[in-house]
Design a protein around this motif. Structure first.
Motif, PDB file in Angstrom:
ATOM      1  N   TRP A 125       0.833  -1.211   0.000  1.00  0.00           N
ATOM      2  CA  TRP A 125       0.000   0.000   0.000  1.00  0.00           C
ATOM      3  C   TRP A 125       0.867   1.259   0.000  1.00  0.00           C
ATOM      4  CZ3 TRP A 125      -5.484   0.175   0.247  1.00  0.00           C
ATOM      5  CH2 TRP A 125      -6.032   1.442   0.445  1.00  0.00           C
ATOM      6  N   MET A 140      -5.060   7.305  -1.057  1.00  0.00           N
ATOM      7  CA  MET A 140      -4.584   6.175  -0.261  1.00  0.00           C
ATOM      8  C   MET A 140      -4.116   6.605   1.124  1.00  0.00           C
ATOM      9  SD  MET A 140      -2.584   3.942  -3.190  1.00  0.00           S
ATOM     10  CE  MET A 140      -2.406   2.484  -2.169  1.00  0.00           C
ATOM     11  N   THR A 182      -1.184   0.325   9.045  1.00  0.00           N
ATOM     12  CA  THR A 182      -1.103   1.733   8.645  1.00  0.00           C
ATOM     13  C   THR A 182       0.271   2.333   8.916  1.00  0.00           C
ATOM     14  OG1 THR A 182      -2.072   2.289  10.800  1.00  0.00           O
ATOM     15  CG2 THR A 182      -3.570   2.105   8.936  1.00  0.00           C
ATOM     16  N   ALA A 185       2.664   1.260   6.274  1.00  0.00           N
ATOM     17  CA  ALA A 185       2.367   1.934   5.006  1.00  0.00           C
ATOM     18  C   ALA A 185       2.975   3.325   4.968  1.00  0.00           C
ATOM     19  CB  ALA A 185       0.851   2.001   4.807  1.00  0.00           C
ATOM     20  N   ARG A 189       5.936   4.422   2.346  1.00  0.00           N
ATOM     21  CA  ARG A 189       5.667   5.547   1.453  1.00  0.00           C
ATOM     22  C   ARG A 189       6.789   6.577   1.525  1.00  0.00           C
ATOM     23  NH1 ARG A 189       3.768  10.659   2.507  1.00  0.00           N
ATOM     24  NH2 ARG A 189       2.832  11.760   0.712  1.00  0.00           N
TER      25      ARG A 189
END
Length: 311
Positions: A125, A140, A182, A185, A189
């Motif tokens: 993700w 996202m 989360t 992610a 990122r």
């Protein structure tokens, strides 16, 4: 004249092709460097040894011990620690040592499953969001922000209380993993945002590699260091969440057992029968501390800017 004539061409060394195993050699050298840094981290190595012993206690112990976690008529209820029952017995006739082995086993299985599932989903993700940027990244990551605002324990407890079959360890692991990806992610990122402009990514695009191949084969492997550290620390978080869910009555339930459920069953015996209450709590603290120190050692070992390793 022939004796004085200089040679028309200098001797050239035989041509040698570059070794084909150079990338593998470099990778092996980097791996050895990481392992050397990790081995020099004394707390991490000590914690790893303790964690391995805990895993052996949980998974190999039931094969060697005479009593399991279930009720046995041969066991006298409410007995203090003895040679036959080193951690005593419960009111119902459980051997507490057998329960401790089973509870540690179930807690570790939940934690490892959560770590694998949440890490895999969160890494993909975050990599997709960081690679495409723009409106894809905005949508996202706003989804991630919404999930991070929701209190994690409240969410997993609410779902666990309304899911049929929520008393099994794998359902509990799925529920916790649903809300635990989360943080990973966001970490991935941030790493991908800095990697996507690197030369090796541009070279992959020029060679015609697809976006999926660039993300899976080039970006995610280069983000492995932060991902491994985050996944390690997620194990400790999952252990605490599972214990909290079982303590509140939304996690693993009887006839199975977990460390959190053991604490819940013995919450009224903390002072009268401490052998029922404190061992599972100590195991939870021990596992979480060892995992945190292992993650600390991995962070130091995988950081390329690290020049000294804490001892």
């Amino acid at each position: 004249m022939s004796d004085l004539q200089a040679p028309t061409s200098a001797a050239t060394p035989p041509s040698a092709d570059p070794p084909t195993d150079a990338p593998d050699t470099a990778a092996h050298g980097q791996l050895r460097l990481v392992l050397a840094r990790f081995v020099r981290h004394r707390m991490a190595m000590t914690s790893l040894a303790v964690f391995v012993l805990t895993v052996l206690f949980a998974f190999a112990g039931p094969l060697l011990w005479a009593w399991d976690h279930t009720v046995h008529r041969e066991i006298l209820p409410n007995q203090p620690p003895s040679w036959d029952h080193p951690f005593g017995t419960t009111n119902a006739g459980h051997d507490v040592l057998g329960q401790l082995m089973r509870g540690t086993q179930q807690t570790i299985k939940v934690a490892l499953t959560v770590s694998v599932l949440a890490t895999a989903f969160g890494a993909v993700w975050g990599a997709v969001a960081g690679y495409y940027r723009g409106w894809v990244d905005a949508v996202m990551m706003r989804t991630v922000d919404v999930l991070m605002v929701v209190p994690l324990l409240v969410a997993v407890a609410a779902i666990g209380g309304n899911v049929r079959g929520g008393t099994t360890w794998w359902v509990v692991a799925l529920i916790i993993a649903l809300f635990s990806w989360t943080t990973i992610a966001r970490v991935v990122r941030g790493v991908v945002l800095s990697l996507r402009e690197q030369e090796f990514v541009e070279a992959a695009r020029a060679a015609g590699a697809s976006d999926a191949r660039i993300i899976l084969r080039h970006l995610l492997p280069n983000a492995a260091g932060p991902v491994i550290v985050a996944a390690t620390l997620l194990i400790a978080t999952a252990i605490l969440l599972e214990a909290s869910m079982s303590f509140l009555g939304f996690g693993i339930q009887a006839p199975d057992i977990s460390l959190g459920l053991m604490i819940d069953n013995a919450r009224t015996a903390a002072f009268t029968r401490p052998w029922l209450f404190y061992p599972p709590g100590l195991f939870i603290v021990l596992i979480c501390l060892t995992i945190n120190f292992i993650g600390d050692g991995l962070r130091d070992a995988l950081d390329p800017r690290q020049t000294m390793v804490r001892r």
